[in-house]
Motif scaffolding. Sequence first.
Motif, PDB file in Angstrom:
ATOM      1  N   ALA A 410       0.834  -1.204   0.000  1.00  6.46           N
ATOM      2  CA  ALA A 410       0.000   0.000   0.000  1.00  6.46           C
ATOM      3  C   ALA A 410       0.867   1.252   0.000  1.00  6.46           C
ATOM      4  O   ALA A 410       0.515   2.267  -0.607  1.00  6.46           O
ATOM      5  CB  ALA A 410      -0.929  -0.011   1.214  1.00  6.46           C
ATOM      6  N   VAL A 411       2.019   1.165   0.674  1.00  7.51           N
ATOM      7  CA  VAL A 411       2.948   2.298   0.685  1.00  7.51           C
ATOM      8  C   VAL A 411       3.701   2.375  -0.645  1.00  7.51           C
ATOM      9  O   VAL A 411       3.781   3.429  -1.271  1.00  7.51           O
ATOM     10  CB  VAL A 411       3.949   2.174   1.858  1.00  7.51           C
ATOM     11  N   LEU A 412       4.220   1.227  -1.085  1.00 10.68           N
ATOM     12  CA  LEU A 412       5.033   1.215  -2.307  1.00 10.68           C
ATOM     13  C   LEU A 412       4.227   1.662  -3.523  1.00 10.68           C
ATOM     14  O   LEU A 412       4.757   2.306  -4.429  1.00 10.68           O
ATOM     15  CB  LEU A 412       5.629  -0.176  -2.528  1.00 10.68           C
ATOM     16  N   ASP A 413       2.939   1.319  -3.520  1.00 17.80           N
ATOM     17  CA  ASP A 413       2.066   1.735  -4.616  1.00 17.80           C
ATOM     18  C   ASP A 413       2.047   3.254  -4.784  1.00 17.80           C
ATOM     19  O   ASP A 413       1.685   3.756  -5.843  1.00 17.80           O
ATOM     20  CB  ASP A 413       0.619   1.275  -4.350  1.00 17.80           C
ATOM     21  N   ARG A 414       2.393   3.947  -3.735  1.00  8.87           N
ATOM     22  CA  ARG A 414       2.329   5.417  -3.771  1.00  8.87           C
ATOM     23  C   ARG A 414       3.656   6.054  -4.167  1.00  8.87           C
ATOM     24  O   ARG A 414       3.761   7.276  -4.205  1.00  8.87           O
ATOM     25  CB  ARG A 414       1.903   5.943  -2.391  1.00  8.87           C
ATOM     26  N   VAL A 415       4.653   5.223  -4.435  1.00  9.81           N
ATOM     27  CA  VAL A 415       5.953   5.755  -4.868  1.00  9.81           C
ATOM     28  C   VAL A 415       5.905   5.919  -6.376  1.00  9.81           C
ATOM     29  O   VAL A 415       5.738   4.945  -7.103  1.00  9.81           O
ATOM     30  CB  VAL A 415       7.094   4.795  -4.471  1.00  9.81           C
ATOM     31  N   PRO A 416       6.015   7.149  -6.866  1.00 14.64           N
ATOM     32  CA  PRO A 416       5.750   7.375  -8.290  1.00 14.64           C
ATOM     33  C   PRO A 416       6.814   6.821  -9.235  1.00 14.64           C
ATOM     34  O   PRO A 416       6.522   6.597 -10.396  1.00 14.64           O
ATOM     35  CB  PRO A 416       5.659   8.903  -8.410  1.00 14.64           C
ATOM     36  N   HIS A 417       8.024   6.615  -8.759  1.00 13.86           N
ATOM     37  CA  HIS A 417       9.103   6.208  -9.658  1.00 13.86           C
ATOM     38  C   HIS A 417       9.288   4.691  -9.593  1.00 13.86           C
ATOM     39  O   HIS A 417       9.600   4.135  -8.541  1.00 13.86           O
ATOM     40  CB  HIS A 417      10.386   6.929  -9.249  1.00 13.86           C
ATOM     41  N   GLU A 418       9.104   4.034 -10.737  1.00 13.17           N
ATOM     42  CA  GLU A 418       9.088   2.565 -10.734  1.00 13.17           C
ATOM     43  C   GLU A 418      10.418   1.965 -10.275  1.00 13.17           C
ATOM     44  O   GLU A 418      10.447   1.013  -9.492  1.00 13.17           O
ATOM     45  CB  GLU A 418       8.730   2.042 -12.130  1.00 13.17           C
ATOM     46  N   GLY A 419      11.515   2.538 -10.767  1.00 11.18           N
ATOM     47  CA  GLY A 419      12.830   2.022 -10.384  1.00 11.18           C
ATOM     48  C   GLY A 419      13.056   2.143  -8.883  1.00 11.18           C
ATOM     49  O   GLY A 419      13.571   1.228  -8.240  1.00 11.18           O
ATOM     50  N   VAL A 420      12.659   3.269  -8.331  1.00 12.47           N
ATOM     51  CA  VAL A 420      12.804   3.486  -6.893  1.00 12.47           C
ATOM     52  C   VAL A 420      11.928   2.493  -6.136  1.00 12.47           C
ATOM     53  O   VAL A 420      12.345   1.869  -5.158  1.00 12.47           O
ATOM     54  CB  VAL A 420      12.423   4.941  -6.523  1.00 12.47           C
ATOM     55  N   ARG A 421      10.718   2.330  -6.639  1.00 17.23           N
ATOM     56  CA  ARG A 421       9.774   1.411  -5.994  1.00 17.23           C
ATOM     57  C   ARG A 421      10.362   0.004  -5.908  1.00 17.23           C
ATOM     58  O   ARG A 421      10.313  -0.648  -4.875  1.00 17.23           O
ATOM     59  CB  ARG A 421       8.466   1.415  -6.800  1.00 17.23           C
ATOM     60  N   ASP A 422      10.938  -0.458  -7.002  1.00 19.08           N
ATOM     61  CA  ASP A 422      11.499  -1.803  -7.021  1.00 19.08           C
ATOM     62  C   ASP A 422      12.649  -1.946  -6.027  1.00 19.08           C
ATOM     63  O   ASP A 422      12.766  -2.961  -5.337  1.00 19.08           O
ATOM     64  CB  ASP A 422      11.990  -2.168  -8.428  1.00 19.08           C
ATOM     65  N   VAL A 423      13.484  -0.919  -5.976  1.00 21.91           N
ATOM     66  CA  VAL A 423      14.614  -0.972  -5.045  1.00 21.91           C
ATOM     67  C   VAL A 423      14.102  -0.993  -3.594  1.00 21.91           C
ATOM     68  O   VAL A 423      14.584  -1.751  -2.759  1.00 21.91           O
ATOM     69  CB  VAL A 423      15.566   0.216  -5.290  1.00 21.91           C
ATOM     70  N   LEU A 424      13.098  -0.179  -3.309  1.00 21.43           N
ATOM     71  CA  LEU A 424      12.552  -0.139  -1.949  1.00 21.43           C
ATOM     72  C   LEU A 424      11.905  -1.465  -1.585  1.00 21.43           C
ATOM     73  O   LEU A 424      12.007  -1.935  -0.451  1.00 21.43           O
ATOM     74  CB  LEU A 424      11.533   0.995  -1.810  1.00 21.43           C
ATOM     75  N   ARG A 425      11.249  -2.069  -2.563  1.00 24.28           N
ATOM     76  CA  ARG A 425      10.638  -3.370  -2.305  1.00 24.28           C
ATOM     77  C   ARG A 425      11.733  -4.349  -1.872  1.00 24.28           C
ATOM     78  O   ARG A 425      11.556  -5.115  -0.927  1.00 24.28           O
ATOM     79  CB  ARG A 425       9.914  -3.860  -3.560  1.00 24.28           C
ATOM     80  N   GLY A 426      12.849  -4.285  -2.549  1.00 22.45           N
ATOM     81  CA  GLY A 426      13.980  -5.150  -2.195  1.00 22.45           C
ATOM     82  C   GLY A 426      14.495  -4.866  -0.791  1.00 22.45           C
ATOM     83  O   GLY A 426      14.784  -5.789  -0.034  1.00 22.45           O
ATOM     84  N   VAL A 427      14.577  -3.597  -0.434  1.00 21.54           N
ATOM     85  CA  VAL A 427      15.066  -3.232   0.899  1.00 21.54           C
ATOM     86  C   VAL A 427      14.133  -3.794   1.973  1.00 21.54           C
ATOM     87  O   VAL A 427      14.566  -4.305   2.994  1.00 21.54           O
ATOM     88  CB  VAL A 427      15.134  -1.696   1.044  1.00 21.54           C
ATOM     89  N   LEU A 428      12.845  -3.721   1.699  1.00 20.88           N
ATOM     90  CA  LEU A 428      11.859  -4.131   2.704  1.00 20.88           C
ATOM     91  C   LEU A 428      11.623  -5.634   2.736  1.00 20.88           C
ATOM     92  O   LEU A 428      11.088  -6.152   3.703  1.00 20.88           O
ATOM     93  CB  LEU A 428      10.533  -3.411   2.445  1.00 20.88           C
ATOM     94  N   THR A 429      12.026  -6.322   1.686  1.00 14.94           N
ATOM     95  CA  THR A 429      11.723  -7.752   1.663  1.00 14.94           C
ATOM     96  C   THR A 429      12.961  -8.625   1.820  1.00 14.94           C
ATOM     97  O   THR A 429      12.837  -9.822   1.914  1.00 14.94           O
ATOM     98  CB  THR A 429      11.035  -8.171   0.351  1.00 14.94           C
TER      99      THR A 429
END
Lengths: 441, 254
Positions: A410-429
Amino acid sequence: MAIDARAPGLTRRAVDEVADAGQEPDWLRAHRRAAWDVYEATPNPERTDEEWRRTDLRWLRWESLTPASPLDSLDRVPSTAPAAALSPSVTMLISAGGARVIDISPEARAAGVVALDLAEAARTQPALVRERLSTTAVTPEQGKFQALNAALWQGGALVHVPRGAVLAQPILVVTCDDAALRQPHLLASLGAGAQAAIVEWWADAETDAPALVNGATELFADSGSHLTYTHVQGLSSGTRSILSQRALVRRDATFTSTNVTVGGRFHKARVEASLTEPGASAVMNGAFRLGSRQFVDHHTTQGHLATDGTSDLLFAGVLDGRARSVYAGTIVVDPKAQRTNAYQNNRNLLLNSGTRADSIPRLEIMADDVRCTHGATTSTLEPSHLYYLCSRGLSESQARELIVEGYFEAVLDRVPHEGVRDVLRGVLTAPASTRDGATGI
Amino acid sequence: MHNGSGADALVIQDLHVSVDGMPILKGIDLHVPKGEVHALMGPNGSGKSTLANTLMGHPAFEVTGGSVTFKGQDILELATDERARLGMFMAFQYPSEITGVRVSNFLRMALNAQREEEISAMEFRRLMMEKMRLLRMDMKFASRYLNEGFSGGEKKRNEILQMAVLQPELAILDETDSGLDIDALRIVADGVNTLRGADMATLVITHYQRLLNYIVPDVVHVLIDGRIARTGDKQLALELDESGYEAMTAAQEA
Ligand SMILES: Nc1ncnc2c1ncn2[C@@H]1O[C@H](COP(=O)(O)OP(=O)(O)OP(=O)(O)O)[C@@H](O)[C@H]1O
Ligand SMILES: [Mg+2]
């Protein structure tokens, strides 16, 4: 009664030494000295202060703090920072010795992006620094740690994206050091109508020695600009950190911040966005994933200072082990700020009965034509969800991980930049065993 | 009468189950051979879902007596995920909604959990597309969060999609027909019938004879108050449709 915070390491003389080392202009030296006076005059935070009521600072030995020796600084991007995955347009590395541009793309160069060591920028680009450095966004008057950073920051960076420039790839600013006290300072601004993503990444050199990071980040989004800012706190398990982050958002500009915290043993963050002119908007995202005995305190402020502003905040945390979190969110609506829309939501998922999450919303609404909502939920893993996933063959730990990852979507969905989103997903998972700070105890 | 291959997939013997110390199942005997469909009917609260969830290893249900084997293996000691990896599957009466977990990611993980070698992204995509087409599900469901905001019928279709992808050797369908429109009912039945041909054993829990027109059962059992009160062929379901359980309960008590 505040204890005298003056110490051999932190002195007025140290302020001059830091200014000397950076060959800083006189106005900056004066600036630092003035901040030092505020620092000295400001009592240490106490449990009786509302902001520190739930946050234990007894570990802090003011007298043992000492400025970093620039010899301590490093010159390579740590492996933990995802320079490759983000394919940044600019990569900067901050350590106590200063900021260096490791890489800048032709695209960023052509757009006129300014990326400089802050002391150097003070000399060569005073127009971008003097009016803004510790003067309006994060100021010494805001508190002890803010004053300390303004007086003694070591390792600063200036990032400026000029008027109208549009950058597709993010600007990555990595802070990495092994000094015991680190005080990075990032000053970033977007000119009118500019569009860019900035990722600030706090990492440790490969050491587990105890350290304190006291960082400040000042962000300026000029009218009509779109600033996507991300902060990742990926420090190692021995490090404690204090972050003061504030954005000033002007007319019709949009600001999206995402603060992701996974590392360190103690992290106290002030995360603020102030909508200073009509029609500005801010989306503020937060995600933290904690284990062992990690402690995180986020104080957020959505400051509505002008009409027709929108702010929308979502902070989600997952706590395991004996981790603790404090979330305190304030929405301030100035009497002038009519037609404000403000939303605030904090969610916490507790994976273990030894965890605890406090959530404290606060509304200071002084205008009458305002729509304002806030909510907080704290939940535990739903056994029926685990059962459902396990009934399809997933092991319990796989099922838990999937649910936790899902919690952050729900948080990541709100990150507008796809590349950033993917990296953050990696950090959190990333599996707990490979995450600093989640190991041990 | 039984027309399956003969080999028993599921064997339940004298199964007793309690919840919070309260007996719910009071001695169940049931054999479901490979390739056969057994229907389980019975009034509300008679213990049908309890039986289904006990078979899947739900921790709330305590087995106080009897045995259950699947493919000759005692499964009562196995955790839920181990049973699933052995080839058991249950379509839930009330599937959970899990936010942030995308249908396709989850299903791929589930499929990999039971495979020796990970399925490639391409191959999995192809498999999903094939099964979703079969179930006439829009591809957009693959990237939606698991059951979140799904309509009742969509949730049931999603259960059958999971069955179709995972290709279990035993499927337990707990009221999969409730909430389905006629077209969906047919599609679901086609799905079951296809796998049945591939030797899947099926236990269909239902209140309605209608489903059994499409999935023709080999055997029909009636569960009343935690016991199998009657066992018969598909005629039994028709009979129940006419006279209800009341008559049967009375006959049993007489
Ligand atoms: N977790 C539980 N805690 C307490 N009682 C339970 C629990 N699960 C089931 N029961 C009770 O066990 C009995 C059987 O329930 P079950 O759900 O198996 O019935 P069912 O035959 O599936 O009914 P329906 O046709 O309504 O789905 C009911 O009386 C129910 O209330
Ligand atoms: Mg039921």
